[in-house]
Motif scaffolding. Sequence first.
Motif, PDB file in Angstrom:
ATOM      1  N   VAL A   6      -1.674   2.413   8.800  1.00  0.00           N
ATOM      2  CA  VAL A   6      -2.980   2.168   8.813  1.00  0.00           C
ATOM      3  C   VAL A   6      -3.646   0.619   9.280  1.00  0.00           C
ATOM      4  CG1 VAL A   6      -5.409   2.168   6.794  1.00  0.00           C
ATOM      5  CG2 VAL A   6      -2.991   3.913   7.195  1.00  0.00           C
ATOM      6  N   THR A  55      -0.188  -3.216   8.370  1.00  0.00           N
ATOM      7  CA  THR A  55      -1.118  -2.195   7.238  1.00  0.00           C
ATOM      8  C   THR A  55      -1.966  -3.643   6.950  1.00  0.00           C
ATOM      9  OG1 THR A  55       0.766  -0.421   6.012  1.00  0.00           O
ATOM     10  CG2 THR A  55      -1.600  -1.413   4.619  1.00  0.00           C
ATOM     11  N   SER A  91       6.056  -3.502   3.103  1.00  0.00           N
ATOM     12  CA  SER A  91       5.475  -2.991   3.817  1.00  0.00           C
ATOM     13  C   SER A  91       6.041  -2.162   5.233  1.00  0.00           C
ATOM     14  CB  SER A  91       4.639  -3.513   4.837  1.00  0.00           C
ATOM     15  OG  SER A  91       4.315  -2.998   6.081  1.00  0.00           O
ATOM     16  N   GLN A  92       6.263  -1.393   5.557  1.00  0.00           N
ATOM     17  CA  GLN A  92       7.711  -0.805   6.427  1.00  0.00           C
ATOM     18  C   GLN A  92       6.869  -1.232   7.950  1.00  0.00           C
ATOM     19  OE1 GLN A  92       8.394   1.559   9.849  1.00  0.00           O
ATOM     20  NE2 GLN A  92       6.461   1.825   9.052  1.00  0.00           N
ATOM     21  N   SER A  93       5.644  -0.749   7.915  1.00  0.00           N
ATOM     22  CA  SER A  93       5.918  -0.895   9.465  1.00  0.00           C
ATOM     23  C   SER A  93       5.089  -2.489  10.126  1.00  0.00           C
ATOM     24  CB  SER A  93       3.943  -0.295   9.712  1.00  0.00           C
ATOM     25  OG  SER A  93       3.048  -0.612   8.887  1.00  0.00           O
ATOM     26  N   VAL A  97       5.431  10.490   8.555  1.00  0.00           N
ATOM     27  CA  VAL A  97       4.481  10.280   8.358  1.00  0.00           C
ATOM     28  C   VAL A  97       4.983   9.457   6.723  1.00  0.00           C
ATOM     29  CG1 VAL A  97       1.731  10.150   7.223  1.00  0.00           C
ATOM     30  CG2 VAL A  97       2.187  10.128   9.866  1.00  0.00           C
ATOM     31  N   ALA A 150      -2.127   9.221   8.704  1.00  0.00           N
ATOM     32  CA  ALA A 150      -1.272   7.813   9.482  1.00  0.00           C
ATOM     33  C   ALA A 150      -0.487   7.110   9.253  1.00  0.00           C
ATOM     34  CB  ALA A 150      -2.690   7.062  10.515  1.00  0.00           C
ATOM     35  N   LYS A 151       0.483   7.381  10.122  1.00  0.00           N
ATOM     36  CA  LYS A 151       1.651   6.356  10.142  1.00  0.00           C
ATOM     37  C   LYS A 151       1.550   5.701   9.438  1.00  0.00           C
ATOM     38  CE  LYS A 151       6.372   5.782   8.859  1.00  0.00           C
ATOM     39  NZ  LYS A 151       7.091   6.604   7.799  1.00  0.00           N
ATOM     40  N   THR A 170       3.444   4.596  -0.249  1.00  0.00           N
ATOM     41  CA  THR A 170       4.656   4.163  -1.001  1.00  0.00           C
ATOM     42  C   THR A 170       5.282   2.640  -1.107  1.00  0.00           C
ATOM     43  OG1 THR A 170       5.030   6.050   0.496  1.00  0.00           O
ATOM     44  CG2 THR A 170       6.724   4.758  -0.291  1.00  0.00           C
ATOM     45  N   ALA A 171       4.839   1.395  -0.774  1.00  0.00           N
ATOM     46  CA  ALA A 171       5.405   0.656  -0.503  1.00  0.00           C
ATOM     47  C   ALA A 171       5.265   0.147  -1.585  1.00  0.00           C
ATOM     48  CB  ALA A 171       5.595  -0.887   0.870  1.00  0.00           C
ATOM     49  N   SER A 225       6.898   8.209   3.538  1.00  0.00           N
ATOM     50  CA  SER A 225       7.897   7.857   4.256  1.00  0.00           C
ATOM     51  C   SER A 225       8.958   8.122   2.753  1.00  0.00           C
ATOM     52  CB  SER A 225       7.217   6.256   3.315  1.00  0.00           C
ATOM     53  OG  SER A 225       8.223   5.348   3.282  1.00  0.00           O
ATOM     54  N   ALA A 285       1.174  -1.401   0.002  1.00  0.00           N
ATOM     55  CA  ALA A 285      -0.105  -0.122  -0.583  1.00  0.00           C
ATOM     56  C   ALA A 285       1.162   1.147   0.254  1.00  0.00           C
ATOM     57  CB  ALA A 285      -1.027  -0.119   1.419  1.00  0.00           C
TER      58      ALA A 285
HETATM   59  C1  G6P Z   1      -0.026   4.805   5.593  1.00  0.00           C
HETATM   60  C2  G6P Z   1       1.688   5.839   5.624  1.00  0.00           C
HETATM   61  C3  G6P Z   1       2.253   5.475   4.121  1.00  0.00           C
HETATM   62  C4  G6P Z   1       2.758   3.677   3.767  1.00  0.00           C
HETATM   63  C5  G6P Z   1       1.222   3.422   3.351  1.00  0.00           C
HETATM   64  C6  G6P Z   1       1.782   2.435   3.781  1.00  0.00           C
HETATM   65  O1  G6P Z   1      -0.837   5.297   4.256  1.00  0.00           O
HETATM   66  O2  G6P Z   1       1.473   6.839   5.529  1.00  0.00           O
HETATM   67  O3  G6P Z   1       3.589   6.654   4.586  1.00  0.00           O
HETATM   68  O4  G6P Z   1       3.249   4.245   2.627  1.00  0.00           O
HETATM   69  O5  G6P Z   1       0.946   3.433   4.571  1.00  0.00           O
HETATM   70  O6  G6P Z   1       2.334   1.671   4.964  1.00  0.00           O
HETATM   71  P1  G6P Z   1       3.296   0.222   5.350  1.00  0.00           P
HETATM   72  O7  G6P Z   1       4.046   0.481   6.631  1.00  0.00           O
HETATM   73  O8  G6P Z   1       3.141  -0.657   4.688  1.00  0.00           O
HETATM   74  O9  G6P Z   1       4.532   0.618   3.692  1.00  0.00           O
END
Ligand code: G6P
Length: 603
Positions: A600, A353, A348-350, A399, A597-598, A303-304, A401, A301
């Motif tokens: 989601v 998601t 996914s960064q986090s 937020v 949000a950072k 940026t990823a 990325s 989702a």
């Molecule tokens: C949110 C953040 C974005 C990020 C996206 C996917 O929309 O604001 O910066 O790219 O989620 O998040 P993830 O943690 O899955 O890379």
Amino acid sequence: MCGIVGFVGEDENALPFLLEGLQRLEYRGYDSAGVAVVQENHLTVEKRQGKLQRLVEALTTTSVRGSCGIGHTRWATHGRPTDQNAHPQLDCHGQIAVVHNGIIENYQTLKAELMARGHHFRSETDTEVIPHLLEEYGGLDDLKTAVERAEARLTGAYAFLAISATHPDQIVAVRRSSPLVVGLGERTNYLASDFTAFLRHTRRAVVLDNGDLAVIRPWSVEIHDANGVAVERPVLHIDWTLDQAERGGYPHFMLKEIMEQPEAWADCLLGRIERGRVVEEALGLTAEELKAIRRVVMVAAGTAYHAGLVGRVLVESLAGIPVEVDVASEFRYRRPLLEPGTLVVAISQSGETADTLASVSLAKEMGLKVWAVTNTVGSTLAREADTVGYTYAGPEIAVASTKAYTTQILLLTLFAIALAQAQGRAYPELAEQVLSLPEAGKSVLSAMQGLHGLGQELAQHRDVFFIGRGLDWALAQEGQLKLKEISYLHAEAYAAGELKHGTLALIEEGVPVIAILTQPELADKAISNVLEVKARGARVWAVVSANLSGVPADRLIPIPATAPLLAPVLAAIPLQLLAYWTAVSRGEDVDQPRNLAKSVTVE
Ligand code: G6P
């Protein structure tokens, strides 16, 4: 990226300082925390998985007093966030304690060697080899010599602090690549990953150099350089406010994270390329697994997802394996047709998601293997996927990325090369060029001062268009998202060849168009598109690889020439900075844009 702190003084205030320092460094990592304090020739150690507050609560009922101690706030890299994996890590008898930031690349070999010599390991971390090496080398008798000998055995980029029950008045510190600073107080000295931790106590500080080993006592700081020669380092006066210091002196986390990219890239690449080949296991995959892949589906989702768009071109070009990239919220509901031999790559960064996690569940229900590309050890994605490649970008707070995106691309580049290797096609030159990207990134960052003015100019407009072809189109999509999310300008990205099918109608006098041209093969075509928009009055700013000439833009933003497939990470930097300066000029809340949000975690 983790945060480390140390205190050695004449009074018994180690614990309150360590907890305060850790709180200031929590932005560097927050999945677990711990402290070790020397108390009457005995080490008291307390550590907790979770936020620092859990550690603070655990310590409220204890009466730990001591004048020498170390602390750590963790952002997991090796080993999940658990109490056992939290730092400090100890030797067999709990008499030597170490906190560490960075990565020990050769820990597996050292661990096997130490275990064969009877050492008992309790964690999954790379760090734990250090206290055991110190024990092996007589750290209880002479901590400094043991650290010197242990350090000679370690490879990687790191900083660590060591204390022992038998040395109640000293901390031995080592810096190799990861940051480490000394705070000079009155009969008290401090150590920390950055100034923030001790600014309330002293503004006099010494920055350790790469390769330095320091012995810190309440009344002295002894520094030896990489050759073991005693050296003096300049004493600085730090006049940042606490708030500034937390952001490394930058006004926003986003700018700090943009500037940190070369370091993040170096961490991401560490130990992953050897003698012109990608080390498959260092990506979390084996050569056999890679060989069996017939098709790749990437889901992600935001940026990823844009990193996935770059990854598609890389994998198809280098490995010749078909790739689909899907937005996770679409993938999960479109009943995708997935046959055996497909690898699902979840980016996914986090790692939290919701839509990406649901896509992973779906893929697993269909019996497919999932490889996660994530920045967060211990995240749900890391646990649910069959195997994981970590991006090692360190915590990303803004937020929008930035460093997570470019490290995702780097990891996908390595994945593409590894897939090609599995089919008998190695790319040794390209692999070596990948290793030069952190240096190239530094030169891009130092050349981008002028973007401040362009941001001010862009801030006056309402609509901005981004165009590119091939990899440059993939990058254009991230460029427009960055601008949109923090400056609230309307921005659109177009495949440059598609302009004439509609968007060209929107181009009128003075409309800004950001063109990206880094691909020599497509340069002539992309130049024609620049001419097309210019003929309709657009004002064109072009991000151009230095090896391409004749781009008829109003303003050129050059990036160093590199292999065309590696250009996206370098070209991403000016796009991020352009968005940043535009948002700053408009006075927007850069780090926390409205409505976003950072992570989601809901659908
Ligand atoms: C949110 C953040 C974005 C990020 C996206 C996917 O929309 O604001 O910066 O790219 O989620 O998040 P993830 O943690 O899955 O890379």
